[in-house]
Structures are given as C-alpha cells and as structure tokens.
Design an enzyme around this catalytic site. Sequence first.
Site, PDB file in Angstrom:
ATOM      1  N   ASP A  88       0.851  -1.205   0.000  1.00  0.00           N
ATOM      2  CA  ASP A  88       0.000   0.000   0.000  1.00  0.00           C
ATOM      3  C   ASP A  88       0.877   1.242   0.000  1.00  0.00           C
ATOM      4  O   ASP A  88       2.028   1.208   0.429  1.00  0.00           O
ATOM      5  CB  ASP A  88      -0.923   0.030   1.222  1.00  0.00           C
ATOM      6  CG  ASP A  88      -2.154   0.894   0.978  1.00  0.00           C
ATOM      7  OD1 ASP A  88      -3.257   0.335   0.777  1.00  0.00           O
ATOM      8  OD2 ASP A  88      -2.017   2.142   0.957  1.00  0.00           O
ATOM      9  N   LYS A 168     -11.429  -5.265  -7.030  1.00  0.00           N
ATOM     10  CA  LYS A 168     -12.522  -4.281  -6.993  1.00  0.00           C
ATOM     11  C   LYS A 168     -12.582  -3.602  -8.347  1.00  0.00           C
ATOM     12  O   LYS A 168     -11.557  -3.286  -8.953  1.00  0.00           O
ATOM     13  CB  LYS A 168     -12.240  -3.260  -5.891  1.00  0.00           C
ATOM     14  CG  LYS A 168     -13.209  -2.099  -5.899  1.00  0.00           C
ATOM     15  CD  LYS A 168     -13.559  -1.646  -4.533  1.00  0.00           C
ATOM     16  CE  LYS A 168     -12.531  -0.718  -3.939  1.00  0.00           C
ATOM     17  NZ  LYS A 168     -12.833  -0.484  -2.517  1.00  0.00           N
TER      18      LYS A 168
HETATM   19  C1  LIG Z   1     -10.357   0.605   0.351  1.00  0.00           C
HETATM   20  S1  LIG Z   1      -8.695   0.702   0.884  1.00  0.00           S
HETATM   21  C2  LIG Z   1      -8.275  -0.983   1.158  1.00  0.00           C
HETATM   22  C3  LIG Z   1      -8.868  -1.549   2.418  1.00  0.00           C
HETATM   23  C4  LIG Z   1      -8.302  -2.915   2.750  1.00  0.00           C
HETATM   24  N1  LIG Z   1      -8.770  -3.931   1.816  1.00  0.00           N
HETATM   25  C5  LIG Z   1      -8.694  -3.343   4.153  1.00  0.00           C
HETATM   26  O1  LIG Z   1      -9.592  -4.186   4.299  1.00  0.00           O
HETATM   27  O2  LIG Z   1      -8.090  -2.846   5.121  1.00  0.00           O
HETATM   28  C6  LIG Z   1      -7.866   1.080  -0.617  1.00  0.00           C
HETATM   29  C7  LIG Z   1      -6.361   1.246  -0.473  1.00  0.00           C
HETATM   30  O3  LIG Z   1      -5.775   1.327  -1.780  1.00  0.00           O
HETATM   31  C8  LIG Z   1      -4.557   2.052  -1.628  1.00  0.00           C
HETATM   32  N2  LIG Z   1      -4.038   2.509  -2.917  1.00  0.00           N
HETATM   33  C9  LIG Z   1      -4.643   3.333  -3.794  1.00  0.00           C
HETATM   34  N3  LIG Z   1      -3.820   3.569  -4.840  1.00  0.00           N
HETATM   35  C10 LIG Z   1      -2.679   2.860  -4.610  1.00  0.00           C
HETATM   36  C11 LIG Z   1      -1.451   2.707  -5.318  1.00  0.00           C
HETATM   37  N4  LIG Z   1      -1.248   3.346  -6.470  1.00  0.00           N
HETATM   38  N5  LIG Z   1      -0.492   1.914  -4.803  1.00  0.00           N
HETATM   39  C12 LIG Z   1      -0.692   1.276  -3.619  1.00  0.00           C
HETATM   40  N6  LIG Z   1      -1.844   1.388  -2.891  1.00  0.00           N
HETATM   41  C13 LIG Z   1      -2.815   2.165  -3.384  1.00  0.00           C
HETATM   42  C14 LIG Z   1      -4.975   3.205  -0.705  1.00  0.00           C
HETATM   43  O4  LIG Z   1      -3.844   3.780  -0.079  1.00  0.00           O
HETATM   44  C15 LIG Z   1      -5.932   2.511   0.266  1.00  0.00           C
HETATM   45  O5  LIG Z   1      -5.276   2.183   1.463  1.00  0.00           O
END
Ligand SMILES: C[S@@+](CC[C@H](N)C(=O)[O-])C[C@H]1O[C@@H](n2cnc3c(N)ncnc32)[C@H](O)[C@@H]1O
Length: 211
Positions: A88, A168
């Site tokens: 992440d 997703k």
């Molecule tokens: C909805 S949250 C995930 C929640 C996780 N599945 C949980 O149950 O704890 C989406 C995550 O995608 C990450 N994210 C978005 N773009 C990203 C990228 N380019 N590289 C890595 N992580 C990314 C965000 O930082 C965020 O923490």
Amino acid sequence: MKKIKLKKKNISSNSSRWLQRHLNDEFVIKSKIEGYRSRSSYKLIEIEKKFNFLKNSQNILDLGCAPGGWLQVAKKFGPKNAKIVGIDLLKIEKIDNVVTIEKNIFDEDTEEIIQKNFTNKVELLMSDMSPNSSGNKKIDHLRIVSLIERVLEITKVVLKPKGFLISKIFQGGAQGDLIFKMKKDLSDIKYFKPRASRKESSETYLIAKKN
Ligand SMILES: C[S@@+](CC[C@H](N)C(=O)[O-])C[C@H]1O[C@@H](n2cnc3c(N)ncnc32)[C@H](O)[C@@H]1O
C-alpha cells in the site's frame, strides 16, 4: 441495537449524515467487536464463503492493503503457513507473519519486489484498491481505470496459471474495454457484489482465473 444519535454542534449536515450512517453501520459495529481493521474485511469474508480461494492458496498477494483488514482475513482463512504479502501507499501497522510493503503499485520495480518476496508464483492476487477522490468525476474515472489496468499488468507477471484474481472494479464507462483486455489472460470472469458493499456504491468485485 440502540441507534447512536449525534449532537449537531460544529458538524456540517453532510458530514453529520455520513458519520451517523457510519456509526450505525452493521459492518462497522461488527468490525469493532471482532477486531477487524476495516468494514471492508466482511466483503472478503463473503467472497471467501462463496469461493474458498483463501483456504486453498499458499501464496497470497493483497494490493492496496491498508489498514490491513483483508490481510487479517487472509491470515484467518488461509492455510496456517501461507505466505501473505500486502502493498500500500500507506504505512500498515504490523500483523504477525504477514509482510507489508509501503509502495506505489505504479513503481517500475513493483513486479520485481513482489517476486522477491515469494519463492513461488502467487496463487491468489487480491486488490481492493480505489484512488483518492479528486472531486472531478472524469479524473476519478481515469484513475480507477488505470489502477485496474496496472493490476492486470501485475497479474500477468506474478499470478500462477490457474491462480485467482479478486479485484474491486467500478461499474460504468470503460468496463467493457477492461473486460476485453482481461480476456487475453483470464477466464471464468464473473462479478460478485457482497452484501457488505454498499448498495448505492458502483463498486463490485471481479473474480477471474488465470489461463
Ligand atoms: C479501500 S482501501 C483498502 C482496504 C483494505 N482492503 C482493508 O480491508 O483494510 C484502498 C487502499 O488502496 C490504496 N491505494 C490506492 N492507490 C494505490 C497505489 N497506487 N499503490 C498502492 N496502494 C494504493 C490506498 O492507499 C488505500 O489504502
């Protein structure tokens, strides 16, 4: 269960509506009681109850894993000695026997870093990623599409043949083009919207098998 009511002082009506809904949400309450870091955990639990992917995967990769709810579910439902790696942009509070990497999945060395962390190819690749909202619908849509395209690139390199992808995806716009691209490397493509995914949200989960 008794509903929580907020005092309106110092909160705008939109934020107050959001907070009220959040505090009374069945899955938010359950996650607090059961010790999961996110309400999103229940989406993966439902996916697992239907498809049993975690149970049968020794090498599990979670893209966009913060704050770690899906990692906790992977640890609970996966085999005892499963290798679990999460990536992440954000720092993730430690979970025993789980590797977490603070990284942008668009970095060029992402596939290499993933491969270094597994001795074999990944059997289950999960992505619950969503970009931060810019407030501009067109920009947000482009960001979502490029995130999924990047997930597909990574899948191509690190996922084992006959391994599974859970990603997703947001319904609308470029969905048709994405499915067309997916069909080159993936089959048995289906959608699953868990009950924990809010009805009003266009998010759903795509499930597919690598050829
Ligand atoms: C909805 S949250 C995930 C929640 C996780 N599945 C949980 O149950 O704890 C989406 C995550 O995608 C990450 N994210 C978005 N773009 C990203 C990228 N380019 N590289 C890595 N992580 C990314 C965000 O930082 C965020 O923490």
